[in-house]
Design a protein around this motif. Structure first.
Motif, short mmCIF file in Angstrom:
data_model
loop_
_atom_site.label_atom_id
_atom_site.label_comp_id
_atom_site.label_asym_id
_atom_site.label_seq_id
_atom_site.Cartn_x
_atom_site.Cartn_y
_atom_site.Cartn_z
N VAL A 125 0.71 -1.26 0.26
CA VAL A 125 -0.12 -0.10 0.17
C VAL A 125 1.03 1.64 -0.10
O VAL A 125 1.64 1.37 1.06
CB VAL A 125 -1.15 0.05 1.51
CG1 VAL A 125 -1.91 1.54 1.50
CG2 VAL A 125 -1.92 -0.99 1.10
N GLY A 126 1.05 1.40 -1.12
CA GLY A 126 1.15 3.17 -1.02
C GLY A 126 0.53 3.99 -0.24
O GLY A 126 -0.23 4.00 -0.21
N ILE A 127 1.53 4.86 0.18
CA ILE A 127 0.84 6.08 0.86
C ILE A 127 1.61 7.52 0.43
O ILE A 127 2.63 7.63 0.64
CB ILE A 127 1.44 6.26 2.74
CG1 ILE A 127 0.55 4.52 3.19
CG2 ILE A 127 0.08 7.45 3.12
CD1 ILE A 127 0.68 4.20 4.57
N SER B 59 -0.12 12.94 -2.64
CA SER B 59 -0.20 13.16 -4.35
C SER B 59 -1.63 12.67 -4.83
O SER B 59 -2.15 11.60 -3.62
CB SER B 59 0.44 12.06 -5.12
OG SER B 59 1.74 13.07 -4.97
N ASP B 60 -2.23 12.31 -5.51
CA ASP B 60 -4.23 12.17 -6.36
C ASP B 60 -3.87 10.82 -6.54
O ASP B 60 -3.80 10.94 -7.79
CB ASP B 60 -4.25 13.46 -7.15
CG ASP B 60 -5.76 13.36 -6.84
OD1 ASP B 60 -6.58 12.62 -6.30
OD2 ASP B 60 -6.81 14.25 -8.20
N TYR B 61 -3.65 10.46 -6.55
CA TYR B 61 -3.99 9.13 -6.71
C TYR B 61 -5.33 8.23 -6.70
O TYR B 61 -5.39 7.85 -5.11
CB TYR B 61 -2.63 8.06 -7.08
CG TYR B 61 -0.81 8.62 -7.55
CD1 TYR B 61 -0.79 8.66 -8.76
CD2 TYR B 61 -0.44 9.21 -6.69
CE1 TYR B 61 -0.16 8.74 -9.74
CE2 TYR B 61 0.71 9.17 -7.33
CZ TYR B 61 1.12 8.68 -9.35
OH TYR B 61 1.94 8.81 -9.32
N PHE C 58 -2.65 4.61 -9.73
CA PHE C 58 -1.45 4.71 -8.76
C PHE C 58 -1.19 2.88 -9.13
O PHE C 58 0.73 3.00 -9.96
CB PHE C 58 -1.27 4.44 -7.29
CG PHE C 58 -0.34 3.78 -6.34
CD1 PHE C 58 1.08 4.85 -6.61
CD2 PHE C 58 -0.34 3.15 -5.82
CE1 PHE C 58 1.79 4.64 -5.52
CE2 PHE C 58 1.39 2.53 -5.09
CZ PHE C 58 2.46 3.45 -5.41
N ARG C 59 -1.20 1.93 -9.58
CA ARG C 59 -1.20 0.84 -10.07
C ARG C 59 -0.51 1.23 -11.51
O ARG C 59 0.97 0.53 -12.59
CB ARG C 59 -2.30 -0.26 -10.15
CG ARG C 59 -2.45 -0.55 -9.13
CD ARG C 59 -3.69 -2.06 -9.54
NE ARG C 59 -4.12 -1.84 -7.84
CZ ARG C 59 -5.10 -2.92 -8.20
NH1 ARG C 59 -6.34 -1.91 -9.13
NH2 ARG C 59 -5.33 -2.64 -6.66
N GLU C 60 -1.38 1.97 -11.95
CA GLU C 60 -0.77 2.47 -14.68
C GLU C 60 0.89 2.67 -13.62
O GLU C 60 1.94 2.98 -14.19
CB GLU C 60 -1.69 3.51 -14.50
CG GLU C 60 -3.19 2.53 -15.35
CD GLU C 60 -3.99 4.26 -15.54
OE1 GLU C 60 -3.56 5.07 -15.45
OE2 GLU C 60 -5.18 2.78 -15.87
N ARG C 61 1.15 4.11 -12.74
CA ARG C 61 2.47 5.05 -12.44
C ARG C 61 3.13 3.64 -11.88
O ARG C 61 4.41 3.80 -13.03
CB ARG C 61 2.42 5.49 -10.99
CG ARG C 61 3.34 6.38 -11.00
CD ARG C 61 3.81 7.20 -11.59
NE ARG C 61 4.96 7.56 -11.15
CZ ARG C 61 6.20 8.10 -12.02
NH1 ARG C 61 6.27 7.86 -12.63
NH2 ARG C 61 7.06 8.31 -11.24
N VAL D 54 -1.67 -4.45 -4.49
CA VAL D 54 -1.01 -2.90 -5.17
C VAL D 54 -2.06 -1.89 -4.69
O VAL D 54 -3.69 -1.96 -5.07
CB VAL D 54 -0.39 -2.99 -6.41
CG1 VAL D 54 0.48 -1.14 -6.24
CG2 VAL D 54 1.41 -3.36 -6.12
N GLY D 55 -2.12 -1.34 -3.90
CA GLY D 55 -3.54 -0.01 -3.04
C GLY D 55 -2.28 1.04 -2.82
O GLY D 55 -0.91 1.15 -3.09
#
Ligand SMILES: NC(=O)C1=CN([C@@H]2O[C@H](COP(=O)(O)OP(=O)(O)OC[C@H]3O[C@@H](n4cnc5c(N)ncnc54)[C@H](OP(=O)(O)O)[C@@H]3O)[C@@H](O)[C@H]2O)C=CC1
Ligand SMILES: O=C1O[C@H](COP(=O)(O)O)[C@@H](O)[C@H](O)[C@H]1O
Length: 502
Positions: free
Chosen positions: A49-51, A54-56, A61-64, A90-91
């Motif tokens: 889980v990314g924190i 930024s506006d994802y 986020f997965r695309e990035r 991934v989240g």
């Protein structure tokens, strides 16, 4: 480096990456987790889980991150559908790490996953953010009811670990007020490199080297971490750091410990770390008036790269035009103990140097009696063990051999072990090894608080001395593509030696 013969899959795990939207996660962390997934090391029940602010959302986020996998994963997109299988794990949580009220989002996420998985999960908090954010985030995390659970909650702290001795102590004290030492993983990615771990195998799985691995036989040791790259967009960070803080206080002193440490009795994390910290404790503290004798710094000037003019450090974005930050540092260290008394350890690192090359050279003393006629060896060299950490990954032993023919002529030759030809396995990236170790709860390759503290004590007199010199004209300037300022050769030449380049 798990110490069991085959790594066990870790239990159900959620990795929260503070700074998920940042460069380190994009280039290193998620690509490493993805490779571990492809190699079958991750549990079936895992989440990343990314924190960040930024506006994802989960999808964007997965695309990035998919772009990062394309560009930076050693496995690229892997087999068909690999990313499609990995990416649902991934989240993204959009939140400000400084906002204590937002932390229920983390607790909610953990609760939901554990309900789904039907079991408690191990939880890893990875601090991939600027160091000044770490105390606030750690304090906010400590409010979560499960954070004190030593068995399943871990916090990974990126470098730099403090800016100096004082701030490192404060950070350690803060972390230790919220987490137990065994929950804290202070990362140094050099320790995850295969060639660095192999130093332990080379020294402690062979009888060949250990009897001569001491001041009686070793004339000097050189440790070089040369880079051809410059700031790579990190001018803001580097300007407040410099080569000594960025590379020597951590990576190079850790390598030095691996070269100089006593044999461990086991591969338990604390046994290895005890042996390493003994080296740091034995290292000579330099007096302020001695700094100029044992340390040299430099800064790259203008030059040319790939046929185009390249700016001087002082012209880079985010850098003070009169900056006194060093982009090159070389230091002679001494380890005052029974094994190493009197053997110099020459350490150097720099940006925009002639080659990308991290190498350890162990130079042995000359043979005690040289019975050959002088003319036999015009190119006579001492025995030497050259351990290439990267990008070449090999170990070469240099010795004298008789050149075939009717005259008695000796030449230096090399025996070489090369990873590519000796092993068919792919080399895991350092972050793969280290992330798997965190999941497995193996802290062998991570720094303990006392190691960080000792390493800062060693470099502080040099940093203080340099900080007191404020005349921009006094900074030695070197040409990009060189091996650093001329002054660096004086360090070795003073003792009758020279740097081994290339
Ligand atoms: N990049 C590298 O190669 C290396 C980096 N490191 C270390 O890793 C760490 C991260 O570096 P890097 O990824 O390059 O840095 P970046 O500047 O690329 O990323 C910083 C991250 O911090 C996040 N962030 C900033 N403020 C907050 C906040 N208030 N709340 C939550 N998140 C926040 C940003 O997300 P957002 O803007 O979305 O909030 C962003 O994701 C640093 O300590 C660095 O020294 C160490 C070795 C190598
Ligand atoms: O920690 C850092 O390391 C890199 C060099 O790492 P390497 O694995 O490519 O040798 C360095 O460029 C960076 O400045 C420093 O912060």
């Amino acid at each position: 480096m798990t110490t069991s013969p085959a790594p066990q899959r870790p239990p159900a795990t959620i990795v929260f990456i503070f700074g998920g939207s940042g460069d380190l996660n994009f280039r290193k962390l998620t690509p490493a987790l993805y490779n571990l997934f492809l190699d079958g090391y991750l549990p079936e029940q895992f989440d990343v889980v990314g924190i960040g602010r930024s506006d994802y959302n989960d999808d964007t986020f997965r695309e990035r991150l998919a772009e990062g996998i394309d560009e930076f994963s050693r496995r690229k997109n892997g087999p068909e559908n690999a990313w499609a299988t990995f990416s649902p794990h991934v989240g993204y949580l959009r939140m400000d790490g400084g906002d204590a009220a937002a932390y229920h989002l983390i607790a909610d996420r953990v609760k939901a996953r554990e309900a789904e998985w039907g079991a408690p999960a191990n939880i890893i908090f990875y601090m991939s953010v600027a160091p000044q954010l770490v105390p606030g985030i750690a304090t906010n995390l400590s409010q979560l009811s499960f954070c004190g659970d030593k068995n399943r909650v871990r916090i990974v702290v990126e470098k730099p670990f403090g800016h100096d001795l004082q701030s490192a102590r404060e950070l350690n004290a803060l972390l230790l007020s919220h987490f137990a030492e065994e929950q804290i993983y202070r990362i140094d990615h050099y320790l995850g490199k295969e060639t660095v771990q192999n130093l332990l195998a080379l020294r402690f799985a062979n009888t060949l080297f250990e009897p001569i691995w001491n001041h009686n036989y070793v004339e000097y040791v050189q440790l070089t971490a040369a880079e051809t790259v410059g700031l790579e967009g990190r001018g803001g960070y580097y300007e407040g750091s410099g080569a000594l803080r960025d590379m020597i206080q951590n990576h190079l002193l850790q390598l030095l410990c691996m070269v100089a440490m006593e044999p461990p009795t086991s591969f338990e994390a604390d046994e290895i770390r005890n042996k390493k910290v003994d080296v740091l404790r034995a290292m000579r503290r330099v007096a302020p008036d001695q700094v100029d004798t044992i340390a040299v710094r430099g800064q790259y000037g203008t030059g040319e790269k790939a046929g185009k003019p390249s700016p001087a450090y002082r012209q880079e974005e985010g850098v003070n035009p009169e900056s006194m930050t060093e982009t090159f540092a070389a230091v002679t260290f001494f380890c005052d103990n029974w094994r190493w008394e009197g053997t110099p350890f020459y350490v150097r690192t720099g940006k925009h140097l002639a080659a990308k090359s991290s190498v350890i050279t162990v130079q042995f003393r000359p043979a005690p009696h040289y019975a050959f006629p002088n003319e036999a060896s015009k190119t006579w060299q001492h025995n030497c063990l050259i351990i290439s950490i990267q990008p070449d990954m090999n170990i070469r032993l240099r010795f004298q051999a008789k050149r075939p023919g009717q005259t008695l002529a000796l030449d230096p030759v090399e025996m070489e072990f090369n990873y590519d030809t000796s092993f068919k396995e792919q080399q895991p990236e350092a972050y793969e090894t280290l992330l798997l170790d965190v999941m497995a709860g193996d802290a062998t390759l991570f720094m303990r608080a006392d190691q960080v503290d000792e390493a800062w004590q060693i470099v502080m007199p040099i940093l203080d001395h340099w900080a007191a010199q404020t005349d921009p004209a006094a900074m030695p300037i070197y040409a990009p593509g060189s091996w650093g300022p001329d002054e660096a050769s004086k360090l070795t030449e003073r003792d009758g030696f020279s740097w081994m380049n290339g």
